[in-house]
Design a protein around this motif. Structure first.
Motif, short mmCIF file in Angstrom:
data_model
loop_
_atom_site.label_atom_id
_atom_site.label_comp_id
_atom_site.label_asym_id
_atom_site.label_seq_id
_atom_site.Cartn_x
_atom_site.Cartn_y
_atom_site.Cartn_z
N VAL A 174 3.99 12.52 7.40
CA VAL A 174 4.40 11.44 6.49
C VAL A 174 4.78 10.19 7.28
CG1 VAL A 174 6.12 10.72 4.78
CG2 VAL A 174 5.17 13.02 4.69
N GLY A 175 5.42 10.40 8.43
CA GLY A 175 5.83 9.26 9.26
C GLY A 175 4.65 8.45 9.77
N GLN A 176 3.49 9.06 9.85
CA GLN A 176 2.31 8.37 10.35
C GLN A 176 1.47 7.76 9.23
OE1 GLN A 176 0.38 11.50 12.54
NE2 GLN A 176 1.80 11.38 14.28
N MET A 177 1.83 8.05 8.00
CA MET A 177 1.06 7.57 6.86
C MET A 177 1.51 6.19 6.40
SD MET A 177 0.86 11.10 4.63
CE MET A 177 0.10 10.29 3.19
N GLY A 178 0.67 5.55 5.63
CA GLY A 178 0.99 4.25 5.06
C GLY A 178 -0.13 3.81 4.14
N VAL A 179 0.14 2.79 3.35
CA VAL A 179 -0.90 2.24 2.47
C VAL A 179 -0.91 0.73 2.62
CG1 VAL A 179 -0.74 4.11 0.79
CG2 VAL A 179 0.68 2.09 0.50
N GLU A 180 -2.07 0.14 2.45
CA GLU A 180 -2.21 -1.31 2.51
C GLU A 180 -2.19 -1.87 1.10
OE1 GLU A 180 -5.58 -2.47 4.81
OE2 GLU A 180 -4.60 -1.97 6.72
N VAL A 181 -1.30 -2.83 0.89
CA VAL A 181 -1.11 -3.41 -0.43
C VAL A 181 -1.29 -4.92 -0.37
CG1 VAL A 181 0.56 -3.77 -2.30
CG2 VAL A 181 0.47 -1.57 -1.12
N GLN A 182 -1.98 -5.47 -1.35
CA GLN A 182 -2.17 -6.92 -1.41
C GLN A 182 -1.17 -7.53 -2.39
OE1 GLN A 182 -6.31 -7.64 -2.33
NE2 GLN A 182 -6.81 -7.80 -0.16
N ARG A 183 -0.38 -8.45 -1.87
CA ARG A 183 0.59 -9.16 -2.71
C ARG A 183 0.64 -10.62 -2.29
NH1 ARG A 183 6.33 -6.20 -2.91
NH2 ARG A 183 5.99 -6.05 -0.65
N GLU A 184 0.57 -11.49 -3.30
CA GLU A 184 0.64 -12.93 -3.06
C GLU A 184 -0.36 -13.39 -1.99
OE1 GLU A 184 4.69 -13.63 -2.03
OE2 GLU A 184 5.47 -13.06 -3.99
N GLY A 185 -1.57 -12.83 -2.09
CA GLY A 185 -2.64 -13.24 -1.19
C GLY A 185 -2.55 -12.66 0.21
N LYS A 186 -1.58 -11.80 0.47
CA LYS A 186 -1.42 -11.21 1.80
C LYS A 186 -1.57 -9.69 1.72
CE LYS A 186 1.86 -14.76 3.36
NZ LYS A 186 3.25 -15.00 3.88
N THR A 187 -2.09 -9.12 2.79
CA THR A 187 -2.22 -7.67 2.89
C THR A 187 -1.10 -7.12 3.77
OG1 THR A 187 -4.64 -7.77 2.65
CG2 THR A 187 -3.71 -5.76 3.59
N GLU A 188 -0.34 -6.19 3.22
CA GLU A 188 0.77 -5.59 3.96
C GLU A 188 0.52 -4.09 4.10
OE1 GLU A 188 4.88 -6.93 2.62
OE2 GLU A 188 3.68 -7.41 0.85
N ARG A 189 0.89 -3.55 5.26
CA ARG A 189 0.86 -2.10 5.42
C ARG A 189 2.29 -1.59 5.20
NH1 ARG A 189 -2.05 2.19 6.93
NH2 ARG A 189 -1.01 3.93 7.99
N GLY A 212 -2.85 4.17 -7.14
CA GLY A 212 -4.17 4.65 -6.76
C GLY A 212 -4.26 4.89 -5.26
N LYS A 213 -3.75 3.94 -4.48
CA LYS A 213 -3.77 4.08 -3.02
C LYS A 213 -2.78 5.14 -2.54
CE LYS A 213 -5.24 -0.70 -2.34
NZ LYS A 213 -4.89 -2.05 -1.81
N TYR A 214 -1.66 5.22 -3.23
CA TYR A 214 -0.62 6.20 -2.90
C TYR A 214 -1.16 7.62 -3.10
CZ TYR A 214 4.19 8.14 -3.10
OH TYR A 214 5.36 8.83 -2.88
N GLU A 215 -1.76 7.86 -4.26
CA GLU A 215 -2.34 9.16 -4.56
C GLU A 215 -3.48 9.48 -3.58
OE1 GLU A 215 -3.64 12.72 -6.43
OE2 GLU A 215 -1.73 11.65 -6.60
N ALA A 216 -4.29 8.47 -3.26
CA ALA A 216 -5.41 8.69 -2.34
C ALA A 216 -4.93 9.04 -0.94
CB ALA A 216 -6.29 7.44 -2.29
N ALA A 217 -3.82 8.42 -0.52
CA ALA A 217 -3.28 8.70 0.81
C ALA A 217 -2.82 10.15 0.93
CB ALA A 217 -2.11 7.75 1.11
N TRP A 218 -2.15 10.66 -0.12
CA TRP A 218 -1.73 12.06 -0.09
C TRP A 218 -2.94 12.98 -0.18
CZ3 TRP A 218 2.91 12.55 1.63
CH2 TRP A 218 3.90 11.61 1.32
N SER A 219 -3.93 12.57 -0.96
CA SER A 219 -5.15 13.37 -1.08
C SER A 219 -5.89 13.48 0.25
CB SER A 219 -6.06 12.75 -2.15
OG SER A 219 -7.29 13.43 -2.21
N HIS A 220 -5.87 12.39 1.01
CA HIS A 220 -6.57 12.36 2.29
C HIS A 220 -6.01 13.39 3.27
CE1 HIS A 220 -7.71 10.69 6.31
NE2 HIS A 220 -8.85 10.47 5.66
N GLU A 221 -4.71 13.67 3.16
CA GLU A 221 -4.06 14.62 4.08
C GLU A 221 -3.77 15.95 3.39
OE1 GLU A 221 -3.85 13.83 7.07
OE2 GLU A 221 -3.79 11.64 7.17
N GLU A 222 -4.41 16.20 2.25
CA GLU A 222 -4.04 17.35 1.43
C GLU A 222 -4.18 18.70 2.14
OE1 GLU A 222 -8.25 18.03 -1.02
OE2 GLU A 222 -6.44 17.47 -2.09
N ASP A 223 -5.19 18.84 3.01
CA ASP A 223 -5.38 20.13 3.68
C ASP A 223 -4.22 20.45 4.64
OD1 ASP A 223 -7.75 20.66 2.36
OD2 ASP A 223 -9.00 19.75 3.92
#
Length: 592
Positions: A174-189, A212-223
């Motif tokens: 979990v400590g190594q995970m993150g999601v990229e979010v676009q807000r106010e024209g900027k992309t933040e991790r 959507g990105k949050y669920e996908a991030a957990w799905s990516h590491e599901e195994d």
């Protein structure tokens, strides 16, 4: 009130963080004390005298206290910075020490079991030990249901690099995970905790995109998560098998000092209150301009409740509301805030969630959260400070009279939260603001009646499936969806199938079934709160007396002594659930 910072002070506990020489010295001292007591205790026999019995008990309390001081500190380090490699190494050291301490306690438990009952009762009358009767009897009885000391010690030793290691692996991932979010024209991790906070953002598109990105991030590491969860459950089930425990709920019920009849009565009352919450969710969807509420809309704010509340204002408001009920609570809370016991800064690298931890030697607490500026976040601040107050009430007690169970641990925290939320509703400047705050309060009931219930249903069914073999990530998501649909009466548009991966509570090894105690605590505290509303300011002393007894009796006895109610019967629970129904009806009328 003085200046309120958003970062906690850990240096007053052990200066230097994860490189603290004082911490290393304390850890070394704990190891030495464990070894010495182990050597001395191994020579004791069931006919030990009162002086030996008291020395054994006193020294064990001191060791446990010192170990928990160190453990709480390292827990704070890993929470504030999940990339602190040195703190991770310290966790490994603590695991080894914990195993040694558990082996020591197992040997002592075996000694206690071997003492004849008549002699045992005589020993408990020794000066300074009578007050520990409940705890000592509890440990003795639990030891009778376990394996022999040699096998229990072996299981504890193997758990360090097996059972508990799988839990640590979860935190590492979990400590190594993150999601990229676009807000106010900027992309933040963002960290997973920061991303989760955005699910209470007023912007519906942002919530949807982040989820959507949050669920996908957990799905990516599901195994990886499925592997960890399966092995945690496998270890626990095998341990239960060797102890002769058939019911997976036997241990969590025992740990929470409650009867199965109490748990069943509680859930039955909760089921009866859910239809009211469905009406609330339908109304909330309409107010948000949605055809149906989705998982990521559950914590969406309404109207005025969406305004940002600066941290200083939040702290001052919490203090004001607590002071209306008890000057003692207000004075303690002010000290905690001004002494920098709270870590609230919204930054990357922090662990998701919130908690309060106690430092038994310092007789202090520390609160961890990520403050987001919402009313929900204000409630979280009050909630965790309630835990801290509970610890404050018990700080003068012997160590073995401070260990309250998780279900009653939620009493003071939820009580605080109710005081603050109701205070906000009463202070609302408009009907719109009042409705928004009332909605936020009802949303907490959704969490405890529906969300927590779904976790309980999932975990119960997962363990049944795990008894037959490994459970795939795909099947885990299916079980989660089934549990969520059932718990929410199938009223959501979209669910969170990888919630089993995203919720760290499923990966906690020290406390199995880290779910139903929350609902118990919420409803029990609601009942206590209702009593406080009836009796007024004079109830403050009774409330403190109730908290003081939480570590020395079963929950049924606690409720009988301080509230005059029987928790194994539906009456108390139904009355507590009905308080939410009243709130829902008021909300529906206000928003018609």
């Amino acid at each position: 009130m003085g200046r309120i910072g958003q970062n906690w002070d850990l240096d007053s506990i052990f200066p230097g963080g994860s490189s603290s020489p004082e911490l290393q010295q304390s850890l070394a001292n704990v190891k030495e004390r464990i070894a010495k007591l182990q050597e001395w205790a191994s020579g004791l026999t069931p006919d030990l005298d009162g002086e030996q019995f008291k020395r054994l008990t006193d020294e064990l309390q001191e060791i446990v206290m010192q170990f928990r001081q160190c453990s709480a500190f390292v827990g704070c380090l890993t929470a504030q910075n999940m990339h602190d490699a040195q703190a991770r190494l310290l966790e490994g050291d603590l695991g080894q020490i914990s195993a040694s301490l558990a082996a020591l306690q197992t040997g002592i438990d075996h000694l206690w079991v071997s003492i004849p009952q008549a002699r045992w009762e005589e020993l408990l009358q020794e000066p300074g030990l009578a007050e520990l009767t409940f705890y000592l009897n509890e440990r003795r009885e639990r030891a009778k249901s376990k394996m022999d000391p040699q096998r229990e010690t072996l299981a504890t030793d193997l758990a360090v690099d097996g059972y508990h290691a799988w839990s640590q692996l979860y935190y590492t991932i979990v400590g190594q995970m993150g999601v990229e979010v676009q807000r106010e024209g900027k992309t933040e991790r963002l960290s997973m905790g920061q991303a989760a906070n955005l699910l209470s953002d007023p912007d519906p598109q942002l919530r949807r995109d982040v989820f959507g990105k949050y669920e996908a991030a957990w799905s990516h590491e599901e195994d990886l998560f499925a592997s960890a969860l399966n092995h945690l459950a496998g270890f626990r089930l095998n341990l239960y098998k060797n102890r002769g425990w058939e019911d997976v709920l036997a241990e969590p019920l025992e740990i929470n000092r409650m009867q199965r009849e109490t748990l069943d009565a509680m859930w039955a009352a909760v089921e009866g209150g859910k239809p009211h919450l469905v009406k609330y969710l339908e109304r909330k969807a309409r107010l948000l301009g949605l055809d149906q509420i989705a998982w990521y809309d559950l914590h969406a704010p309404l109207g005025a409740a969406s305004k940002q509340i600066p941290y200083d204002e939040a702290a001052a408001f919490v203090l004001e509301q607590l002071g209306r009920f008890s000057s003692d609570m207000a004075q303690f809370t002010q000290k905690a805030l001004e002494s920098n016991w709270v870590e609230a800064e919204n930054r990357g690298g922090k662990r998701p969630g919130a908690f309060c931890t106690s430092f038994p030697m310092s007789k202090e607490s520390r609160v961890f959260m990520t403050y987001s500026g919402t009313m929900s976040s204000v409630g979280t601040l009050a909630h965790e400070l309630g835990h801290a107050y509970h610890g404050y009430v018990l700080k003068g007690e012997p160590m073995f009279r401070r260990g309250y169970s998780m279900n009653v641990a939620e009493t003071a925290s939820t009580f605080n939260e109710l005081l603050v939320v109701d205070g906000a509703i009463q202070a609302a400047g408009s009907q719109e603001e009042k409705a928004a705050l009332l909605e936020d309060k009802i949303g907490r009931s959704v969490s405890f009646f529906m969300d927590i219930h779904s976790r309980f249903l999932f975990e119960t069914r997962f363990y049944e499936a795990r008894k037959k073999g490994m459970v795939s990530a795909e099947r885990l998501s299916e079980l989660m969806l089934e549990a969520q649909r059932e718990a929410f009466l199938d009223c959501l548009k979209e669910y969170h199938p990888h919630f089993w991966a995203s919720k760290l509570h499923f990966y906690i090894t020290r406390t199995p079934f880290y779910n139903f105690p929350y609902t118990f605590g919420y409803l029990f505290s609601s009942g206590v709160y209702a009593r406080a509303q009836q009796e007024g300011p004079g109830f403050a002393e009774k409330y403190r007396a109730l908290l003081a007894d939480t570590a020395c009796m079963t929950v049924e006895d606690l409720a009988r002594k301080h509230l005059g109610v029987d928790l194994t019967k539906p009456d108390f629970w139904e009355a507590a659930v009905s308080l939410t129904a009243v709130d829902v009806e008021e909300f529906l009328n206000m928003t018609e």
